[in-house]
Design an enzyme around this catalytic site. Structure first.
Site, PDB file in Angstrom:
ATOM      1  N   GLU A   1       0.834  -1.192   0.000  1.00  0.00           N
ATOM      2  CA  GLU A   1       0.000   0.000   0.000  1.00  0.00           C
ATOM      3  C   GLU A   1       0.876   1.252   0.000  1.00  0.00           C
ATOM      4  OE1 GLU A   1      -1.496   0.714   4.429  1.00  0.00           O
ATOM      5  OE2 GLU A   1      -1.772  -1.358   3.813  1.00  0.00           O
TER       6      GLU A   1
ATOM      7  N   HIS B   1      -0.206  -5.861  11.665  1.00  0.00           N
ATOM      8  CA  HIS B   1      -1.138  -6.942  11.342  1.00  0.00           C
ATOM      9  C   HIS B   1      -0.802  -8.235  12.086  1.00  0.00           C
ATOM     10  CE1 HIS B   1      -1.683  -4.932   7.096  1.00  0.00           C
ATOM     11  NE2 HIS B   1      -2.210  -4.209   8.056  1.00  0.00           N
TER      12      HIS B   1
ATOM     13  N   ASN C   1      -4.472  -6.633   3.706  1.00  0.00           N
ATOM     14  CA  ASN C   1      -4.854  -6.098   5.013  1.00  0.00           C
ATOM     15  C   ASN C   1      -5.933  -6.997   5.633  1.00  0.00           C
ATOM     16  OD1 ASN C   1      -4.398  -4.164   2.756  1.00  0.00           O
ATOM     17  ND2 ASN C   1      -3.883  -2.855   4.459  1.00  0.00           N
TER      18      ASN C   1
HETATM   19  P1  FDA Z   1      -8.361  -5.853  17.738  1.00  0.00           P
HETATM   20  O1  FDA Z   1      -6.906  -5.735  17.936  1.00  0.00           O
HETATM   21  O2  FDA Z   1      -9.019  -4.951  16.761  1.00  0.00           O
HETATM   22  O3  FDA Z   1      -9.099  -5.579  19.125  1.00  0.00           O
HETATM   23  C1  FDA Z   1      -8.712  -6.157  20.337  1.00  0.00           C
HETATM   24  C2  FDA Z   1      -9.286  -5.316  21.476  1.00  0.00           C
HETATM   25  O4  FDA Z   1      -9.231  -6.077  22.669  1.00  0.00           O
HETATM   26  C3  FDA Z   1      -8.511  -4.023  21.746  1.00  0.00           C
HETATM   27  O5  FDA Z   1      -9.417  -2.946  21.827  1.00  0.00           O
HETATM   28  C4  FDA Z   1      -7.851  -4.274  23.094  1.00  0.00           C
HETATM   29  O6  FDA Z   1      -7.713  -3.111  23.898  1.00  0.00           O
HETATM   30  C5  FDA Z   1      -8.818  -5.243  23.741  1.00  0.00           C
HETATM   31  N1  FDA Z   1      -8.195  -6.098  24.751  1.00  0.00           N
HETATM   32  C6  FDA Z   1      -6.984  -6.716  24.684  1.00  0.00           C
HETATM   33  N2  FDA Z   1      -6.771  -7.453  25.774  1.00  0.00           N
HETATM   34  C7  FDA Z   1      -7.865  -7.306  26.554  1.00  0.00           C
HETATM   35  C8  FDA Z   1      -8.233  -7.830  27.826  1.00  0.00           C
HETATM   36  N3  FDA Z   1      -7.423  -8.652  28.497  1.00  0.00           N
HETATM   37  N4  FDA Z   1      -9.437  -7.466  28.363  1.00  0.00           N
HETATM   38  C9  FDA Z   1     -10.265  -6.619  27.675  1.00  0.00           C
HETATM   39  N5  FDA Z   1      -9.954  -6.094  26.462  1.00  0.00           N
HETATM   40  C10 FDA Z   1      -8.779  -6.442  25.907  1.00  0.00           C
HETATM   41  N6  FDA Z   1      -6.104  -3.768   8.861  1.00  0.00           N
HETATM   42  C11 FDA Z   1      -6.775  -3.648   7.691  1.00  0.00           C
HETATM   43  O7  FDA Z   1      -7.440  -4.586   7.263  1.00  0.00           O
HETATM   44  N7  FDA Z   1      -6.705  -2.482   6.982  1.00  0.00           N
HETATM   45  C12 FDA Z   1      -5.954  -1.422   7.392  1.00  0.00           C
HETATM   46  O8  FDA Z   1      -5.929  -0.370   6.728  1.00  0.00           O
HETATM   47  C13 FDA Z   1      -5.237  -1.550   8.612  1.00  0.00           C
HETATM   48  N8  FDA Z   1      -4.418  -0.548   9.065  1.00  0.00           N
HETATM   49  C14 FDA Z   1      -3.859  -0.632  10.324  1.00  0.00           C
HETATM   50  C15 FDA Z   1      -3.152   0.452  10.842  1.00  0.00           C
HETATM   51  C16 FDA Z   1      -2.667   0.392  12.151  1.00  0.00           C
HETATM   52  C17 FDA Z   1      -1.911   1.548  12.713  1.00  0.00           C
HETATM   53  C18 FDA Z   1      -2.884  -0.760  12.954  1.00  0.00           C
HETATM   54  C19 FDA Z   1      -2.384  -0.865  14.359  1.00  0.00           C
HETATM   55  C20 FDA Z   1      -3.569  -1.846  12.411  1.00  0.00           C
HETATM   56  C21 FDA Z   1      -4.051  -1.793  11.109  1.00  0.00           C
HETATM   57  N9  FDA Z   1      -4.773  -2.850  10.578  1.00  0.00           N
HETATM   58  C22 FDA Z   1      -5.378  -2.729   9.348  1.00  0.00           C
HETATM   59  C23 FDA Z   1      -4.934  -4.114  11.331  1.00  0.00           C
HETATM   60  C24 FDA Z   1      -6.315  -4.269  11.985  1.00  0.00           C
HETATM   61  O9  FDA Z   1      -6.676  -3.109  12.694  1.00  0.00           O
HETATM   62  C25 FDA Z   1      -6.272  -5.502  12.906  1.00  0.00           C
HETATM   63  O10 FDA Z   1      -5.955  -6.624  12.104  1.00  0.00           O
HETATM   64  C26 FDA Z   1      -7.596  -5.735  13.602  1.00  0.00           C
HETATM   65  O11 FDA Z   1      -7.978  -4.628  14.379  1.00  0.00           O
HETATM   66  C27 FDA Z   1      -7.537  -6.991  14.466  1.00  0.00           C
HETATM   67  O12 FDA Z   1      -8.846  -7.270  14.905  1.00  0.00           O
HETATM   68  P2  FDA Z   1      -9.105  -8.214  16.141  1.00  0.00           P
HETATM   69  O13 FDA Z   1     -10.575  -8.495  16.194  1.00  0.00           O
HETATM   70  O14 FDA Z   1      -8.184  -9.365  16.086  1.00  0.00           O
HETATM   71  O15 FDA Z   1      -8.707  -7.375  17.465  1.00  0.00           O
END
Ligand code: FDA
Length: 503
Positions: free
Chosen positions: A356, A441, A479
Site C-alpha cells: 500500500e 497486522h 490487510n
Molecule cells: P483488535 O486488535 O481490533 O481488538 C482487540 C481489542 O481487545 C482491543 O481494543 C484491546 O484493547 C482489547 N483487549 C486486549 N486485551 C484485553 C483484555 N485482556 N481485556 C479486555 N480487552 C482487551 N487492517 C486492515 O485490514 N486495513 C488497514 O488499513 C489496517 N491498518 C492498520 C493500521 C494500524 C496503525 C494498525 C495498528 C492496524 C491496522 N490494521 C489494518 C490491522 C487491523 O486493525 C487488525 O488486524 C484488527 O484490528 C484486528 O482485529 P481483532 O478483532 O483481532 O482485534
C-alpha cells in the site's frame, strides 16, 4: 462475594468481538463486552475526541511516556515522536525482542487507529492458510456481509485522478507502471464522499488533517459506529470500557469465571472483581487473546488447553520502506491520511507483494514515496507465558523478517531502477532501508483447526470461543480486518445455531 453472572461475555471490542456482540445481542442473548481501553466519545479541551499525528498529546498513546510512531526519524532526526504524559491513549505498541506489535486500544479496537483498508484476500491464499474453511460461503456470503456491515466504499476514480491529496498515490502508481507493475484502488471504510467534501472545504477535515493512527474525528466508520452501535441497539449488549479481563477459570458446573480489573484513565487498577458466564468469547486480538489463554493454561485456570495455544503467529509479512523521488516528482504537501492505492506484484520471485502507498501527512513536501508492503512471509513465531512479568513474550528472531525484506526488495529494486530513484535510509532510526521490526497486522496464536476446531471452539473446553485475528495463522496476503470480520460472521453463526441457548 460470589461473582456476578452474565449468560455471554465477550472480551475485547475489535472486529471479532464486535461481530460476536451483535450476533449474540440479535439472538436475544444478554451479553457483556469488556474492553481494556477507553470509550472514545467525549471531546477534549480542544473540542476534538482524538488528536492528530502532527501534534500528538496524551490521547495518542497507551501507557507510555513517548509516542511510538513507526516512522521514527527524518534525516535521522527524531522529529516525529513526542513526549506525552502516561495515559490510556488509543494506540499501543507491545515491544518484544526483535518485534513490536501495534494494536488499537478502546471501544472499537484496531478500527479506531487503522487505515480502514478493507481488502478481500485472494481465494487460493485463504484456502492455503485456512484449509478447514470452505471458501464458497466465505466469498458468496460472509465477505459481502462484512463489507456491507462495515460500510466499505470506493473512491470515485474521477475524483482520485484530480485530487491533490492523492498525488502521492498517483506517483506510486506511475512509478510502479514504469517498472511494468499494476496498482489497484483499495476499498475503505472511510467515507470517500466525506473526504471529497473535506477537500472542497465544506466540512471539518479529518483524513486531510493528518488524522489516523491516533484516531479520526470524522469520516471513518469505526466499529463503535457500525457493529457495536447495532449491538448496543439490540438492547441485550452492554459495554464496559477500562475493564481488563485478566484470569479465566472454569467451575465444575461449566461456568467460566473471569477475573476483571477496572482501570482508571492512567492505567492504575482501581478494583478487581469476578464475572461468571456460560459462554465466553475471546476477541482481545492476537496478543491479548493468546495471553489470556496461555496465562490460564500455565497458572492452572484452564489446564486442559492444547499445547498448540501460542503457536502459529506471524506478521502478515509487513515491511515498510521509503523511496526518495526526484525533485521534479513531488508527492504533495497535502496528503490524505487514508491510503487508497496499492502496488501489486503478484509474480515476484519471492512470492506476491501487495504494497500500500502510505501517506506522510507532514504538511510539507518530502519527496518521499512510502509503502507498507504485505508479503507472504512463511516464518512463524510463538508466544510463551512469562510468570515473572505475568505476560506473554513473543519468540521471533531477527532473521525471520528476511523473507519479507527479500520480497519487498525485489519489487522495489525494480521500481527504483525504472525510475532512477533510491531508497531512503534515514527513516527508521538507523540506516536500514527496510523496516521489518514491527507489524500492524499481528495474526495467529490460537489457530483455527489446530488450537480450536474448525469454527473457533477452543479445544479442551465447551462454550469457550476465539473470535479474532488469533485464529488466522500469520498471513492473509492483504490487510486483514475484512477477513477477521467475515470469519467471525461465519463462526459465530454456527456457534449460535448449534451451541447457544437463545433467550
Ligand atoms: P483488535 O486488535 O481490533 O481488538 C482487540 C481489542 O481487545 C482491543 O481494543 C484491546 O484493547 C482489547 N483487549 C486486549 N486485551 C484485553 C483484555 N485482556 N481485556 C479486555 N480487552 C482487551 N487492517 C486492515 O485490514 N486495513 C488497514 O488499513 C489496517 N491498518 C492498520 C493500521 C494500524 C496503525 C494498525 C495498528 C492496524 C491496522 N490494521 C489494518 C490491522 C487491523 O486493525 C487488525 O488486524 C484488527 O484490528 C484486528 O482485529 P481483532 O478483532 O483481532 O482485534
Amino acid at each position: 462475594t460470589p461473582p456476578s453472572f452474565v449468560p455471554a461475555l465477550v472480551v475485547g471490542s475489535g472486529y471479532g468481538a464486535a461481530v460476536s456482540a451483535l450476533r449474540l445481542g440479535s439472538a436475544g442473548v444478554s451479553t457483556l463486552v469488556l474492553e481494556t481501553g477507553q470509550l472514545w466519545n467525549e471531546a477534549g479541551s480542544d473540542g476534538s475526541v482524538f488528536c492528530s499525528m502532527v501534534d500528538p498529546d496524551r490521547r495518542s498513546t497507551w501507557l507510555h511516556t513517548r509516542t511510538q510512531a513507526p516512522l521514527g526519524t527524518f534525516l535521522w532526526l527524531d522529529v516525529v515522536n513526542r513526549d506525552v504524559p502516561r495515559y490510556t491513549g488509543v494506540l499501543d505498541r507491545m515491544d518484544h525482542p526483535n518485534m513490536s506489535v501495534y494494536q488499537g486500544r478502546g471501544v472499537g479496537g484496531g478500527s479506531l487507529v487503522n487505515g480502514g483498508m478493507a481488502v478481500v484476500p485472494e481465494r487460493e491464499h485463504l484456502e492455503r492458510v485456512l484449509p478447514a474453511v470452505s471458501s464458497d460461503p466465505m466469498y458468496e456470503r460472509y465477505f459481502p456481509r462484512a463489507r456491507r456491515m462495515l460500510g466499505v466504499n470506493r473512491v470515485s476514480e474521477d475524483w482520485f485522478e484530480g485530487a491533490e491529496c492523492y498525488r502521492y498515490a498517483r506517483v506510486a502508481r506511475r512509478h510502479a507502471a514504469n517498472a511494468g507493475l499494476g496498482s489497484t484502488l483499495v476499498p475503505n471504510v472511510y467515507d470517500f464522499d466525506y473526504m471529497r467534501r473535506e477537500a472542497a472545504g465544506e466540512v471539518p477535515a479529518s483524513a486531510l488533517a493528518a488524522e489516523v493512527l491516533y484516531g479520526n474525528n470524522h469520516g471513518k466508520r469505526s466499529l463503535d459506529q457500525t457493529y457495536l452501535a447495532d449491538a448496543v441497539g439490540t438492547g441485550n449488549v452492554r459495554i464496559e470500557s477500562l475493564h481488563r479481563a485478566h484470569s479465566i477459570r472454569r467451575e465444575s458446573d461449566g461456568t467460566f469465571v473471569v477475573g476483571v480489573q477496572r482501570l482508571d484513565e492512567f492505567g492504575n487498577v482501581r478494583e478487581v472483581h469476578e464475572i461468571g458466564c456460560r459462554y465466553l468469547f475471546l476477541g482481545a486480538g492476537s496478543q491479548g487473546t493468546t495471553e489470556l489463554l496461555l496465562r490460564a493454561r500455565e497458572t492452572g485456570g484452564l489446564p486442559e488447553l492444547s499445547e498448540l495455544v501460542g503457536q502459529g503467529w506471524g506478521t502478515n509479512g509487513n515491511v515498510m520502506l521509503g523511496r526518495a523521488c526526484n525533485l521534479w516528482d513531488p508527492t504533495g504537501a497535502l496528503q490524505s491520511s487514508i491510503p487508497a492505492l496499492a502496488v501489486d506484484d503478484p509474480h515476484n520471485e519471492h512470492g506476491p507483494v501487495f504494497a500500500e502507498s502510505v501517506p506522510i501527512p507532514a504538511g510539507v513536501e518530502t519527496f518521499v514515496s512510502l509503502y507498507l508492503a504485505i508479503t507472504r512471509n512463511p516464518e512463524r513465531g510463538r508466544f510463551v507465558f512469562d510468570e515473572d512479568t505475568d505476560s506473554v513474550r513473543l519468540r521471533w528472531s531477527s532473521d525471520q523478517g528476511q523473507p519479507s525484506v527479500r520480497a519487498a526488495r525485489a519489487t522495489f529494486d525494480g521500481i527504483n531502477r525504472a525510475n532512477g530513484t533510491v531508497y531512503r535510509h534515514d527513516l527508521f532510526g538507523d540506516t536500514r532501508a527496510f523496516e521489518d521490526r514491527f507489524t500492524y497486522h499481528p495474526l495467529g496464536g490460537c489457530v483455527l483447526g489446530s488450537a480450536t476446531d474448525d469454527h473457533g471452539r477452543v479445544r479442551g473446553y465447551r462454550n469457550l470461543y476465539v473470535v479474532d485475528g488469533s485464529l488466522i495463522p500469520g498471513s492473509t496476503g492483504v490487510n486483514p480486518f475484512l477477513t477477521i470480520t467475515a470469519l467471525a460472521e461465519r463462526n459465530v453463526e454456527r456457534i449460535l445455531s448449534v451451541d447457544v441457548e437463545h433467550g
